[in-house]
Design a protein around this motif. Structure first.
Motif, mmCIF file in Angstrom:
data_model
loop_
_atom_site.group_PDB
_atom_site.id
_atom_site.type_symbol
_atom_site.label_atom_id
_atom_site.label_comp_id
_atom_site.label_asym_id
_atom_site.label_seq_id
_atom_site.Cartn_x
_atom_site.Cartn_y
_atom_site.Cartn_z
ATOM 1 N N SER A 113 0.830 -1.202 0.000
ATOM 2 C CA SER A 113 0.000 0.000 0.000
ATOM 3 C C SER A 113 0.862 1.249 0.000
ATOM 4 N N LYS A 114 0.385 2.284 -0.680
ATOM 5 C CA LYS A 114 1.067 3.573 -0.661
ATOM 6 C C LYS A 114 0.494 4.486 0.422
ATOM 7 N N ALA A 115 -0.605 4.047 1.058
ATOM 8 C CA ALA A 115 -1.284 4.883 2.044
ATOM 9 C C ALA A 115 -0.981 4.490 3.480
ATOM 10 N N PHE A 116 -0.502 3.276 3.713
ATOM 11 C CA PHE A 116 -0.218 2.818 5.067
ATOM 12 C C PHE A 116 0.787 1.678 5.003
ATOM 13 N N ALA A 117 1.295 1.280 6.170
ATOM 14 C CA ALA A 117 2.266 0.189 6.228
ATOM 15 C C ALA A 117 1.520 -1.137 6.131
ATOM 16 N N GLY A 118 1.609 -1.771 4.980
ATOM 17 C CA GLY A 118 0.910 -3.028 4.794
ATOM 18 C C GLY A 118 0.615 -3.293 3.333
ATOM 19 N N PHE A 119 -0.446 -4.031 3.091
ATOM 20 C CA PHE A 119 -0.765 -4.483 1.740
ATOM 21 C C PHE A 119 -2.264 -4.331 1.497
ATOM 22 N N GLU A 120 -2.651 -4.213 0.249
ATOM 23 C CA GLU A 120 -4.058 -4.074 -0.074
ATOM 24 C C GLU A 120 -4.383 -4.823 -1.355
ATOM 25 N N HIS A 121 -5.673 -5.081 -1.542
ATOM 26 C CA HIS A 121 -6.179 -5.830 -2.684
ATOM 27 C C HIS A 121 -7.292 -5.009 -3.323
ATOM 28 N N ARG A 122 -7.438 -5.141 -4.621
ATOM 29 C CA ARG A 122 -8.440 -4.341 -5.327
ATOM 30 C C ARG A 122 -9.855 -4.597 -4.806
ATOM 31 N N SER A 123 -10.069 -5.709 -4.127
ATOM 32 C CA SER A 123 -11.385 -6.047 -3.584
ATOM 33 C C SER A 123 -11.720 -5.287 -2.312
ATOM 34 N N GLY A 124 -10.724 -4.616 -1.732
ATOM 35 C CA GLY A 124 -10.914 -3.941 -0.453
ATOM 36 C C GLY A 124 -10.287 -4.664 0.717
ATOM 37 N N ALA A 125 -9.737 -5.843 0.485
ATOM 38 C CA ALA A 125 -9.020 -6.552 1.542
ATOM 39 C C ALA A 125 -7.723 -5.810 1.865
ATOM 40 N N SER A 126 -7.283 -5.899 3.105
ATOM 41 C CA SER A 126 -6.069 -5.181 3.492
ATOM 42 C C SER A 126 -5.341 -5.910 4.611
ATOM 43 N N ILE A 127 -4.038 -5.638 4.694
ATOM 44 C CA ILE A 127 -3.198 -6.093 5.795
ATOM 45 C C ILE A 127 -2.502 -4.868 6.353
ATOM 46 N N LEU A 128 -2.741 -4.567 7.623
ATOM 47 C CA LEU A 128 -2.161 -3.402 8.278
ATOM 48 C C LEU A 128 -1.121 -3.860 9.283
ATOM 49 N N ILE A 129 0.077 -3.301 9.200
ATOM 50 C CA ILE A 129 1.171 -3.679 10.097
ATOM 51 C C ILE A 129 1.496 -2.509 11.012
ATOM 52 N N THR A 130 1.427 -2.746 12.315
ATOM 53 C CA THR A 130 1.747 -1.730 13.314
ATOM 54 C C THR A 130 2.958 -2.197 14.107
ATOM 55 N N GLU A 131 3.946 -1.340 14.230
ATOM 56 C CA GLU A 131 5.151 -1.681 14.981
ATOM 57 C C GLU A 131 5.151 -0.985 16.328
ATOM 58 N N MET A 132 5.620 -1.716 17.346
ATOM 59 C CA MET A 132 5.667 -1.193 18.701
ATOM 60 C C MET A 132 6.945 -1.660 19.393
ATOM 61 N N PRO A 133 7.270 -1.072 20.537
ATOM 62 C CA PRO A 133 8.457 -1.529 21.277
ATOM 63 C C PRO A 133 8.282 -2.967 21.761
ATOM 64 N N ALA A 134 9.393 -3.621 22.060
ATOM 65 C CA ALA A 134 9.355 -5.019 22.501
ATOM 66 C C ALA A 134 8.497 -5.204 23.744
ATOM 67 N N GLU A 135 8.517 -4.221 24.663
ATOM 68 C CA GLU A 135 7.779 -4.367 25.917
ATOM 69 C C GLU A 135 6.261 -4.327 25.716
ATOM 70 N N ALA A 136 5.811 -3.913 24.548
ATOM 71 C CA ALA A 136 4.372 -3.877 24.295
ATOM 72 C C ALA A 136 3.773 -5.261 24.134
ATOM 73 N N TYR A 137 4.593 -6.249 23.823
ATOM 74 C CA TYR A 137 4.079 -7.589 23.543
ATOM 75 C C TYR A 137 3.284 -8.155 24.725
ATOM 76 N N GLY A 138 3.864 -8.104 25.909
ATOM 77 C CA GLY A 138 3.189 -8.651 27.078
ATOM 78 C C GLY A 138 1.866 -7.963 27.350
ATOM 79 N N GLN A 139 1.828 -6.642 27.181
ATOM 80 C CA GLN A 139 0.595 -5.899 27.420
ATOM 81 C C GLN A 139 -0.483 -6.277 26.411
ATOM 82 N N LEU A 140 -0.086 -6.463 25.148
ATOM 83 C CA LEU A 140 -1.056 -6.837 24.127
ATOM 84 C C LEU A 140 -1.586 -8.244 24.337
ATOM 85 N N VAL A 141 -0.688 -9.179 24.628
ATOM 86 C CA VAL A 141 -1.115 -10.560 24.829
ATOM 87 C C VAL A 141 -2.088 -10.653 26.000
#
Length: 321
Positions: free
Chosen positions: A51-79
């Motif tokens: 995608s040129k609009a965000f970090a990730g990938f998109e499909h002409r059908s409207g499907a998308s993959i959005l990738i968000t990066e965070m610090p290593a310590e965020a993993y435990g909080q998210l899980v």
């Protein structure tokens, strides 16, 4: 799709369970594709392109993959919050309790489910992964009508290819944004978010949980999101009201201007920081231009409200690439 709140909190938004992921060997063998300057990538399903609009990938059908990066310590909080019950309030209907996801040199969890949004029903996958020195949140959404074009098996196979690399510098990350900022107005860049948003602050802390430093976030709409003429004010007020970081919001001033064919809607407001209880001053500038819009939010402690005028300078200096 707007992402201001999720960008600030870097919190997971989707949930739904997936059993152990099967993977076709051709996808496993595929090399991960990384968004510009990003540290998290994957081999996308066939037909999906960067995608040129965000970090990730998109499909002409409207499907998308959005990738968000965070610090290593965020993993435990998210899980910890990665459960159907915890995220049911966001509108996701989970299909189980989640599953482990194998990540080279790290670990992960993945959930799968459905959500209705903008008049459509989506199948969604959310994976939270840790590897190298960082954490990644990968969200996949596929409209129900597009599942034949982006099959479940292809998505699940792609998730097993998530990989990490050394991140680009902040300068490189800013160069990959879909816009430029001509006037930082005394603020300093802290980080980019989702290859789309930019966070700036004034003060020594990069992370300021108490809200003691002025903060500016620049975030364009992800995809086409035209607002009908005459409805800009109502849209801006609703956007500000749904910003959960601030409560007891009272709008004190509203201004609408037009420049170079674009409509600028500025709101000034007061409120209370939802976490610290500090009184805050707020400015929001939204530029409505053709099929999309760009939102700039400025927050400052009430006794530093002069920073708002500089945040508005940042807003007027943004130019799409």
């Amino acid at each position: 799709m707007t992402t201001m709140t999720s960008a600030l909190r870097a919190a997971a938004r989707a949930l739904a369970v997936l059993g152990p992921l099967a993977c076709a060997s051709p996808v496993l063998a595929a090399e991960a594709v990384f968004p510009p300057a990003a540290s998290v990538g994957l081999a996308p399903p066939p037909g999906m392109t960067p995608s040129k609009a965000f970090a990730g990938f998109e499909h002409r059908s409207g499907a998308s993959i959005l990738i968000t990066e965070m610090p290593a310590e965020a993993y435990g909080q998210l899980v910890e919050k990665f459960t159907p019950d915890a995220l049911r309030a966001t509108g996701f209907e989970a299909q189980g309790s989640g599953a482990a996801l194998s990540v080279a040199g790290g670990e992960g969890r993945v959930l799968r489910g459905r959500q209705a949004a903008n008049g459509q029903s989506y199948t969604k996958w959310v994976a939270v992964v840790r590897g190298g020195a960082g954490t990644g949140l990968v969200t996949v959404q596929v409209p129900e009508a597009a599942r034949a074009q982006v099959p479940d098996a292809a998505v699940e196979a792609a998730l097993t290819t998530i990989a990490f690399r050394a991140p680009g510098s902040l300068t490189e990350q800013m160069a990959a944004l879909p816009y430029t900022v001509g006037d930082l107005a005394g603020f300093r860049p802290v980080r980019t978010l989702m290859g789309n948003a930019l966070m700036l602050t004034e003060g020594p802390k990069d992370i300021d949980p108490d809200g003691a430093q002025p903060l500016v976030v620049v975030a364009p709409a992800m995809g086409r999101a035209a607002i009908p003429a005459g409805q800009e004010g109502a849209f801006a007020r609703k956007a500000l009201a749904t910003f959960r970081e601030i409560k007891d919001v009272t709008i004190t001033d509203e201004e609408r201007t037009t420049r170079d064919g674009a409509v600028f809607l500025r709101l000034r407001a007061t409120g209370t920081d939802a976490k610290s209880g500090r009184p805050v001053a707020v400015t929001q500038v939204i530029r409505f231009d053709g099929p999309g819009y760009l939102r700039v939010l400025g927050l400052a402690p009430a006794d530093r409200a002069e920073a708002l005028a500089r945040a508005e300078r940042v807003a007027t200096s943004v130019a799409m690439r």
